[in-house]
Write a protein that holds these residues in place. Sequence first.
Motif, PDB file in Angstrom:
ATOM      1  N   SER A  95       0.817  -1.220   0.000  1.00 20.14           N
ATOM      2  CA  SER A  95       0.000   0.000   0.000  1.00 20.14           C
ATOM      3  C   SER A  95       0.846   1.264   0.000  1.00 20.14           C
ATOM      4  O   SER A  95       0.498   2.249   0.634  1.00 20.14           O
ATOM      5  CB  SER A  95      -0.978   0.015   1.178  1.00 20.14           C
ATOM      6  OG  SER A  95      -0.342   0.426   2.369  1.00 20.14           O
ATOM      7  N   PHE A 134      -9.329  -1.480  10.266  1.00 17.80           N
ATOM      8  CA  PHE A 134      -7.915  -1.389  10.600  1.00 17.80           C
ATOM      9  C   PHE A 134      -7.415  -2.729  11.100  1.00 17.80           C
ATOM     10  O   PHE A 134      -7.954  -3.281  12.055  1.00 17.80           O
ATOM     11  CB  PHE A 134      -7.680  -0.343  11.695  1.00 17.80           C
ATOM     12  CG  PHE A 134      -7.698   1.057  11.171  1.00 17.80           C
ATOM     13  CD1 PHE A 134      -6.635   1.535  10.420  1.00 17.80           C
ATOM     14  CD2 PHE A 134      -8.769   1.900  11.423  1.00 17.80           C
ATOM     15  CE1 PHE A 134      -6.627   2.827   9.924  1.00 17.80           C
ATOM     16  CE2 PHE A 134      -8.777   3.204  10.933  1.00 17.80           C
ATOM     17  CZ  PHE A 134      -7.710   3.660  10.186  1.00 17.80           C
ATOM     18  N   PRO A 139      -2.735  -3.678   4.810  1.00 18.12           N
ATOM     19  CA  PRO A 139      -1.916  -2.456   4.770  1.00 18.12           C
ATOM     20  C   PRO A 139      -2.662  -1.207   4.324  1.00 18.12           C
ATOM     21  O   PRO A 139      -2.361  -0.114   4.788  1.00 18.12           O
ATOM     22  CB  PRO A 139      -0.808  -2.801   3.769  1.00 18.12           C
ATOM     23  CG  PRO A 139      -0.843  -4.269   3.614  1.00 18.12           C
ATOM     24  CD  PRO A 139      -2.221  -4.730   3.934  1.00 18.12           C
ATOM     25  N   ALA A 140      -3.632  -1.330   3.423  1.00 19.16           N
ATOM     26  CA  ALA A 140      -4.299  -0.131   2.916  1.00 19.16           C
ATOM     27  C   ALA A 140      -5.366   0.381   3.884  1.00 19.16           C
ATOM     28  O   ALA A 140      -5.863   1.491   3.733  1.00 19.16           O
ATOM     29  CB  ALA A 140      -4.922  -0.403   1.556  1.00 19.16           C
ATOM     30  N   GLY A 141      -5.714  -0.426   4.871  1.00 18.27           N
ATOM     31  CA  GLY A 141      -6.801  -0.026   5.761  1.00 18.27           C
ATOM     32  C   GLY A 141      -8.164  -0.336   5.159  1.00 18.27           C
ATOM     33  O   GLY A 141      -9.193  -0.010   5.724  1.00 18.27           O
TER      34      GLY A 141
ATOM     35  N   ALA B 339      -6.423   5.910   5.256  1.00 12.79           N
ATOM     36  CA  ALA B 339      -6.445   4.759   6.165  1.00 12.79           C
ATOM     37  C   ALA B 339      -5.125   4.001   6.145  1.00 12.79           C
ATOM     38  O   ALA B 339      -4.762   3.344   7.119  1.00 12.79           O
ATOM     39  CB  ALA B 339      -7.600   3.825   5.806  1.00 12.79           C
ATOM     40  N   ARG B 340      -4.389   4.108   5.040  1.00 17.18           N
ATOM     41  CA  ARG B 340      -3.156   3.334   4.917  1.00 17.18           C
ATOM     42  C   ARG B 340      -2.032   3.878   5.793  1.00 17.18           C
ATOM     43  O   ARG B 340      -1.041   3.189   6.023  1.00 17.18           O
ATOM     44  CB  ARG B 340      -2.717   3.275   3.462  1.00 17.18           C
ATOM     45  CG  ARG B 340      -2.211   4.594   2.911  1.00 17.18           C
ATOM     46  CD  ARG B 340      -1.963   4.497   1.424  1.00 17.18           C
ATOM     47  NE  ARG B 340      -3.185   4.096   0.729  1.00 17.18           N
ATOM     48  CZ  ARG B 340      -3.197   3.320  -0.344  1.00 17.18           C
ATOM     49  NH1 ARG B 340      -2.072   2.874  -0.851  1.00 17.18           N
ATOM     50  NH2 ARG B 340      -4.335   3.000  -0.927  1.00 17.18           N
ATOM     51  N   PHE B 341      -2.168   5.111   6.229  1.00 15.75           N
ATOM     52  CA  PHE B 341      -1.076   5.690   7.014  1.00 15.75           C
ATOM     53  C   PHE B 341      -1.208   5.257   8.475  1.00 15.75           C
ATOM     54  O   PHE B 341      -1.819   5.936   9.290  1.00 15.75           O
ATOM     55  CB  PHE B 341      -1.067   7.209   6.869  1.00 15.75           C
ATOM     56  CG  PHE B 341      -0.826   7.648   5.454  1.00 15.75           C
ATOM     57  CD1 PHE B 341       0.453   7.570   4.908  1.00 15.75           C
ATOM     58  CD2 PHE B 341      -1.863   8.093   4.660  1.00 15.75           C
ATOM     59  CE1 PHE B 341       0.679   7.946   3.588  1.00 15.75           C
ATOM     60  CE2 PHE B 341      -1.641   8.471   3.341  1.00 15.75           C
ATOM     61  CZ  PHE B 341      -0.369   8.398   2.802  1.00 15.75           C
ATOM     62  N   ASP B 342      -0.666   4.080   8.745  1.00 16.75           N
ATOM     63  CA  ASP B 342      -0.812   3.524  10.089  1.00 16.75           C
ATOM     64  C   ASP B 342       0.540   3.359  10.775  1.00 16.75           C
ATOM     65  O   ASP B 342       0.625   2.821  11.868  1.00 16.75           O
ATOM     66  CB  ASP B 342      -1.553   2.183  10.028  1.00 16.75           C
ATOM     67  CG  ASP B 342      -0.877   1.189   9.100  1.00 16.75           C
ATOM     68  OD1 ASP B 342       0.282   1.431   8.702  1.00 16.75           O
ATOM     69  OD2 ASP B 342      -1.507   0.162   8.777  1.00 16.75           O
TER      70      ASP B 342
END
Lengths: 556, 524
Positions: A95, A134, A139-141, B339-342
Amino acid sequence: MAAPTVSRCRSWFQTGSFGVRNVAQVRWRKSLVGASTLRGSASKTTAEKNCDAPWTAVVGLEIHAQICSNSKLFSGSQVKFAAPPNSLVSFFDASLPGTLPVLNRRCVEAAVTTGLALNCTINKKSLFDRKHYFYADLPAGYQITQQRLPVAVNGSLSYSLCVGKNQNEMVSRTARIRQIQLEQDSGKSLHDDARGQTLVDLNRAGVGLMEVVMEPDMCCGEEAAAAVRELQLILQAIGSSQANMAEGQLRVDANISVHHPGQPYGVRTEVKNINSARFLAKAIDYEIQRQVNELENGGTILNETRAFDFRLGCTIAMRDKEGKQDYRFMPEPNLPPLILYDAKSLPTRTCHHQVVNIDQLREKIPDLPSVKRAKLVERYGIQPLHSFTLVNEDGLMEFFETVVTATQMNPRKVIGWILKDMLGYLKQHNLVVEESPVSPLLLAELLNLLESGMISSSAAKQVLEIMWNGEGKSPALIVKEKKLELIQDQNELEHICRAVMDSHQKEVAEIKKGNQKVLNKLIGQVQRTTGGRSDPVSVKQILEKQLSLQPRKKTP
Amino acid sequence: MLRASLREISAALKEGQVSPVELCQKCLALVKATKFLNAYITVAEDTALKQAKASEKRYRQGQRLGDLDGIPIAMKDNFSTMGIETTCASNMLKGYIPPYNATVVQKLLDQGAILVGKTNLDEFAMGSGSTDGAFGPVRNPWSYSQQYREKCVRNSSMQNEDCSWLITGGSSGGSAAAVSSFTCFAALGSDTGGSTRNPASLCGVVGLKPTYGVVSRHGLIPLVNSMDVPGILTRCVDDAATILGALGGHDPKDSTTVQDPFHPFHLPSMTDMNNLCIGIPKEYNAPGLSSETLATWSKAAILFEKAGAKVVEVSLPHTCYSIVCYHVLCAAEVASNMARFDGLEYGHRSSADKSTEALYAATRREGFNDVVRGRILSGNYFLLKQNYESYFIKAQKVRRLIASDFAKVFSSGVDVLLTPTTLGPAVPYTEFIKEDNRTRSTQDDLFTQAANMAGLPAINVPSALSERGLPIGLQFIGRAFCELQLLNVAKWFEEHVQFPAIQLQGIMDPVDAVTQEEKSASFP
């Protein structure tokens, strides 16, 4: 395409109160088989006897099948089982910002073919959606899936299962298929509790899945297991998935509820990730029984997600944090609608490698398991039940057909050797057909020795016994070494028969009294004396001849 | 030399009047001299010089790659550049070095362009001022122009230089400032709701947003996937056409790019206006439109009419719903894209390690600014099951109505729409930040975001200087995939308005001095 009507009158009953869990399961399973075989009348008596209201269970399955493809659903990463962690991860799979999904044509074809094999209507236009949650291995959420308009809808899966006391009766059932959707697999999280860390492997992240959503048309674990097995065979036949449960290529979630007939369905639980064919029926039946017990004891069923613990043999509520997840579905903006064509709608000026032609895929579908079974019955005159076993055991049909081609023996006789001797041996040693120490050609050679009258049936069994030990010796050689050929010398046989009669005067007298059954004992004795090297038919003839020659002097 | 257009400098390179290395050094020197503009987040000095040397070698060997070979360009810092930090002006991506090039970056590099640096923006391109990024606001080069300074002196309250500097507009303010201040010959921006045209208007440069699907988004860190388009900022329309020619076309890595072959084009010098129909959408005469902009707009209409074009008033009746609808769709996609920025795979990771959830929460709170977090929150709210129908679906329906408004107008015979780009010229930073980001975006994207909703090509052309000496831009909106026609009209207009060049002598002279002496004959 209209969905076929499905009988929904299956129900079974609690046949008493259960003390110990393990015992309860065994007893319940017995009652289950009885009830689903006999249905109506038998059920009624049981109910009356126990003065219990009957329970009906409703089981629906959601099956994730990993698509057999060289690369992932939206990226060019390779798909391989048991590769070193994170060795098959593209920028998109991880991602990385700015990467975009590119749909894998092979995955689309696999899903369409599966839809066709399952009698679905193929949607000429389908859409992709994002499902948000989540999790470390997502990975992309979000997961790209097909929530609104899936690639295939309204299908059906016909399957058979063995019922009856000896499991020798076959009944067929149909489960409706609501939809088949394309979606991404997630990665894998490994929780290291000792060190308090989670390790993530993204090799699986983005692998193409077909989610087959079935209507709740099943009523017990046996049915579900039979349906899943049939689906597995279909997927393997058309090559859309290897569908190997042990490698996670086929994963089953079961929605289960119980209710009294005539009343609305009960609250359902979802048993997640049943990844073993062996435990599928067990997990479902356990959950049904658990719900029945819970309700019988005045409890309630929670709409929850449960996992099956195969070591404990029971389902356990999974820790669902803040109750129901809201997945905040949204159209996937980076993928245009998936448009499929048939021979009629195929655009004339488009390159063929750019479009998916439904009709072309339909033509390429090989024989499905049901057709294979019918052909076996027709071609070899074997029983439907036998054809069922041949097709359901991996590689057994091919084994059988190779033997049949290489031998003069009637296929109906061959099937006995295959199912009884060969499969029995394999099961006993926990082997699959592929691992059989006896190749089909060697077995055929053995059966030819039998068929040509070189050896007796019991000698053949002895030879087979030796062949299992896997020294690779040919049956002819074994026969020669062990001197198992039938005694062809008529005089020698007559001599032996006389000796046997002489030492069994009592039996001889019995026969002469008219009890012909005892003759078999004498034949057996001759066989024993010759070490199986005598042909029972000839022996019988000789004995009969000699008996008739002897005067009935001792008869009063 | 640095004041030349891309086309002129390309010719000069070809004829050997200037070498790629020399040109690159000049640009880098000017980048340093204009550091106070804060136009660049990263200056790729080393790689730029390396690329310039390689280009120079090609020129020596007669293996020039094309019109862009050796030409310094800049990229908005939301385009992934291999080996060069790409931050989106966010703490979340500080230190993130992409392992791949965006398709547009790769295409420009393949043509021999020299990447001078990565330009500043609002965090994740969310804003209309280039004031809301982790690296501070961008200053509009016009703040330091003679034109503005002279007018400004009269106004006593504007005497303090530090208070009087103007915003660039945004979110591609760094790219607009870079082109406007002559530190590069073209820059890429991104345009989701006007982010290329808005700063182009305020900085007095050309800003082109191509039709959605013409230019690949692969590698552009998304704001709103269904509206994002890489934008082109240049000093004239011809240059925009040149860059578009290098960028356009199907990209197998972006499934939303159109399959039809794209043909680069040169703009003929127009031409006959007799067969042209210009539409003036009456709804764009909106409250808040400055009288100067309105006057410029009217003058432009008259200019076309006098030249023989048919100028008609048209109606885009759903215009007033557009900005609200844009905000809903924008927030929803932002919530999803962010959302991907975790903190797991890349970017900022908090030290909070109690649980995965705690790590996520802390990482995202530390990594994103208030604007981003606010849009994520509202976007998730719109996408909730119970709200989806009444917000997201409704907004999508309105989006369709807006697109069909345009379709109707174009099918009625209108070729190009003429509108203002912004309500008025650039405002001082101190004034701008009185309002919050959301309010400013609502006002500033008013005329621009509808083209994104409908996927249409649109271009800002600098049209006049305001009384205070600041650029006023007008926008042309064209039919989908009709960039050639749109740019033709824009070029004709550009030629006829004769927009004055920015006068930055004070800053430029020391840098340009050497060249002025050496090559004064070539560059009067």
